[in-house]
Design a protein around this motif. Structure first.
Motif, mmCIF file in Angstrom:
data_model
loop_
_atom_site.group_PDB
_atom_site.id
_atom_site.type_symbol
_atom_site.label_atom_id
_atom_site.label_comp_id
_atom_site.label_asym_id
_atom_site.label_seq_id
_atom_site.Cartn_x
_atom_site.Cartn_y
_atom_site.Cartn_z
ATOM 1 N N LYS A 1 8.426 14.468 84.197
ATOM 2 C CA LYS A 1 9.638 15.323 84.207
ATOM 3 C C LYS A 1 8.987 16.571 83.257
ATOM 4 O O LYS A 1 9.316 17.667 83.547
ATOM 5 N N ASN A 2 8.374 16.188 82.223
ATOM 6 C CA ASN A 2 7.734 17.272 81.357
ATOM 7 C C ASN A 2 6.773 18.311 82.181
ATOM 8 O O ASN A 2 6.797 19.464 82.039
ATOM 9 N N LEU A 3 5.946 17.570 82.977
ATOM 10 C CA LEU A 3 5.021 18.249 83.800
ATOM 11 C C LEU A 3 5.687 19.055 84.910
ATOM 12 O O LEU A 3 5.466 20.230 85.392
ATOM 13 N N LYS A 4 6.763 18.619 85.403
ATOM 14 C CA LYS A 4 7.663 19.692 86.450
ATOM 15 C C LYS A 4 8.236 20.654 85.690
ATOM 16 O O LYS A 4 8.356 21.867 86.209
ATOM 17 N N GLU A 5 8.671 20.577 84.579
ATOM 18 C CA GLU A 5 9.077 21.694 83.465
ATOM 19 C C GLU A 5 7.919 22.407 83.378
ATOM 20 O O GLU A 5 8.066 23.890 83.604
ATOM 21 N N GLN A 6 6.784 22.197 82.976
ATOM 22 C CA GLN A 6 5.778 23.224 82.883
ATOM 23 C C GLN A 6 5.280 23.803 84.141
ATOM 24 O O GLN A 6 5.037 25.188 83.980
ATOM 25 N N GLN A 7 5.305 22.984 85.156
ATOM 26 C CA GLN A 7 5.313 23.705 86.473
ATOM 27 C C GLN A 7 6.107 24.914 86.574
ATOM 28 O O GLN A 7 5.731 25.966 87.202
ATOM 29 N N LYS A 8 7.475 24.677 86.420
ATOM 30 C CA LYS A 8 8.416 25.635 86.878
ATOM 31 C C LYS A 8 8.154 26.644 85.803
ATOM 32 O O LYS A 8 8.419 28.036 86.219
ATOM 33 N N LEU A 9 7.644 26.554 84.474
ATOM 34 C CA LEU A 9 7.723 27.470 83.781
ATOM 35 C C LEU A 9 6.478 28.409 84.192
ATOM 36 O O LEU A 9 6.331 29.746 84.014
ATOM 37 N N LEU A 10 5.438 27.781 84.763
ATOM 38 C CA LEU A 10 4.198 28.453 85.098
ATOM 39 C C LEU A 10 4.678 29.338 86.336
ATOM 40 O O LEU A 10 4.116 30.630 86.538
ATOM 41 N N ILE B 1 13.392 41.640 84.968
ATOM 42 C CA ILE B 1 12.439 41.222 83.935
ATOM 43 C C ILE B 1 13.143 40.469 82.791
ATOM 44 O O ILE B 1 12.691 39.286 82.394
ATOM 45 N N ALA B 2 14.177 41.140 82.522
ATOM 46 C CA ALA B 2 14.763 40.522 81.271
ATOM 47 C C ALA B 2 15.457 39.098 81.630
ATOM 48 O O ALA B 2 15.314 38.255 80.638
ATOM 49 N N LYS B 3 16.007 38.896 82.983
ATOM 50 C CA LYS B 3 16.561 37.780 83.171
ATOM 51 C C LYS B 3 15.410 36.502 83.402
ATOM 52 O O LYS B 3 15.752 35.366 82.833
ATOM 53 N N LEU B 4 14.261 37.027 83.935
ATOM 54 C CA LEU B 4 13.078 36.120 83.886
ATOM 55 C C LEU B 4 12.582 35.625 82.633
ATOM 56 O O LEU B 4 12.327 34.570 82.238
ATOM 57 N N GLN B 5 12.450 36.488 81.830
ATOM 58 C CA GLN B 5 12.042 36.438 80.348
ATOM 59 C C GLN B 5 13.095 35.430 79.590
ATOM 60 O O GLN B 5 12.632 34.438 78.794
ATOM 61 N N SER B 6 14.555 35.770 79.939
ATOM 62 C CA SER B 6 15.259 34.878 79.357
ATOM 63 C C SER B 6 15.125 33.196 79.718
ATOM 64 O O SER B 6 15.476 32.324 79.162
ATOM 65 N N LYS B 7 14.955 33.041 81.139
ATOM 66 C CA LYS B 7 14.728 31.679 81.631
ATOM 67 C C LYS B 7 13.595 31.121 81.078
ATOM 68 O O LYS B 7 13.548 29.983 80.643
ATOM 69 N N ILE B 8 12.528 31.931 81.014
ATOM 70 C CA ILE B 8 11.203 31.520 80.337
ATOM 71 C C ILE B 8 11.236 30.960 78.943
ATOM 72 O O ILE B 8 10.856 29.769 78.369
ATOM 73 N N ASP B 9 12.379 31.716 78.179
ATOM 74 C CA ASP B 9 12.428 31.585 76.848
ATOM 75 C C ASP B 9 13.186 30.044 76.552
ATOM 76 O O ASP B 9 12.868 29.251 75.842
ATOM 77 N N LYS B 10 14.270 30.063 77.527
ATOM 78 C CA LYS B 10 14.967 28.673 77.358
ATOM 79 C C LYS B 10 14.020 27.362 77.917
ATOM 80 O O LYS B 10 14.037 26.506 77.317
ATOM 81 N N LEU B 11 12.932 27.593 78.939
ATOM 82 C CA LEU B 11 12.177 26.445 79.262
ATOM 83 C C LEU B 11 11.538 26.216 78.133
ATOM 84 O O LEU B 11 11.015 24.979 78.017
ATOM 85 N N ASN B 12 10.757 27.305 77.715
ATOM 86 C CA ASN B 12 9.894 27.145 76.449
ATOM 87 C C ASN B 12 10.484 26.243 75.332
ATOM 88 O O ASN B 12 9.889 25.424 74.774
ATOM 89 N N LYS B 13 11.896 26.615 75.091
ATOM 90 C CA LYS B 13 12.657 25.844 73.915
ATOM 91 C C LYS B 13 12.740 24.264 74.374
ATOM 92 O O LYS B 13 12.621 23.457 73.396
ATOM 93 N N THR B 14 13.238 24.192 75.646
ATOM 94 C CA THR B 14 13.244 22.691 76.085
ATOM 95 C C THR B 14 11.943 21.922 75.967
ATOM 96 O O THR B 14 12.132 20.868 75.566
ATOM 97 N N LEU B 15 10.878 22.635 76.330
ATOM 98 C CA LEU B 15 9.637 22.055 76.409
ATOM 99 C C LEU B 15 9.047 21.697 75.022
ATOM 100 O O LEU B 15 8.437 20.685 74.474
ATOM 101 N N LYS B 16 9.221 22.493 74.116
ATOM 102 C CA LYS B 16 8.948 22.632 72.549
ATOM 103 C C LYS B 16 9.919 21.217 72.035
ATOM 104 O O LYS B 16 9.526 20.512 71.253
ATOM 105 N N ILE B 17 11.169 21.210 72.194
ATOM 106 C CA ILE B 17 11.944 20.006 71.709
ATOM 107 C C ILE B 17 11.315 18.666 72.529
ATOM 108 O O ILE B 17 11.285 17.521 71.647
ATOM 109 N N SER B 18 11.192 18.709 73.557
ATOM 110 C CA SER B 18 10.785 17.419 74.444
ATOM 111 C C SER B 18 9.199 17.089 73.960
ATOM 112 O O SER B 18 8.867 15.932 73.937
ATOM 113 N N ASP B 19 8.311 18.016 73.458
ATOM 114 C CA ASP B 19 7.094 17.703 72.982
ATOM 115 C C ASP B 19 7.033 16.945 71.636
ATOM 116 O O ASP B 19 6.074 15.972 71.349
ATOM 117 N N LYS B 20 8.256 17.267 70.847
ATOM 118 C CA LYS B 20 8.174 16.715 69.498
ATOM 119 C C LYS B 20 8.640 15.275 69.548
ATOM 120 O O LYS B 20 8.378 14.190 69.410
#
Length: 138
Positions: free
Chosen positions: A26-35, A119-138
């Motif tokens: 699941k984490n790898l899929k989220e990272q793929q989506k982030l990329l 661009i702003a919409k994509l950036q907000s999606k990326i920020d949300k995914l980054n937050k979820t990935l950081k939370i799941s990494d901890k």
């Protein structure tokens, strides 16, 4: 009894191993989506910069066309009717050119605004995914 206990322990280890694999997948899929989103963002930013260059060129062209049109409307003289008709036709031509250039400029501005929102919409999606990935990494 030992066999039963050993089989139970192996079953528990297998279950936990699969549970860990599911979270890793699941984490790898989220990272793929982030990329993928990051790639889209980079492409959108490149397109935005190209359009911005075009917009700046159109702005300059429109300013020149508007200045020419303004000058042309004040150059009429009543000394000879034939030259006045010719001047009027030239003025009409310059005014139409200015109108077309201003229309292209407005269209380019609208496109820039849309791209900026995307661009702003994509950036907000990326920020949300980054937050979820950081939370799941901890």
């Amino acid at each position: 009894m030992r066999k039963l206990l050993l089989m139970g322990a192996m079953a528990l280890m297998t279950t936990f191993a699969f549970a860990q694999d599911a979270t890793v997948v699941k984490n790898l899929k989220e990272q793929q989506k982030l990329l993928e989103l990051t790639t889209k963002l980079n492409k959108a930013q490149l397109d935005y910069e190209k359009e911005k260059v075009d917009y700046n060129e159109l702005t300059e062209k429109a300013a020149n066309a508007n200045a020419d049109a303004n000058i042309a409307t004040t150059d009429f003289t009543a000394t000879s009717p034939s030259s006045t008709v010719k001047d009027a036709k030239d003025t009409i031509k310059k005014l139409k050119e200015a109108k077309a250039t201003n229309k292209k400029l407005a269209k380019s501005k609208k496109k820039l605004d849309k791209m900026g929102k995307k661009i702003a919409k994509l950036q907000s999606k990326i920020d949300k995914l980054n937050k979820t990935l950081k939370i799941s990494d901890k």
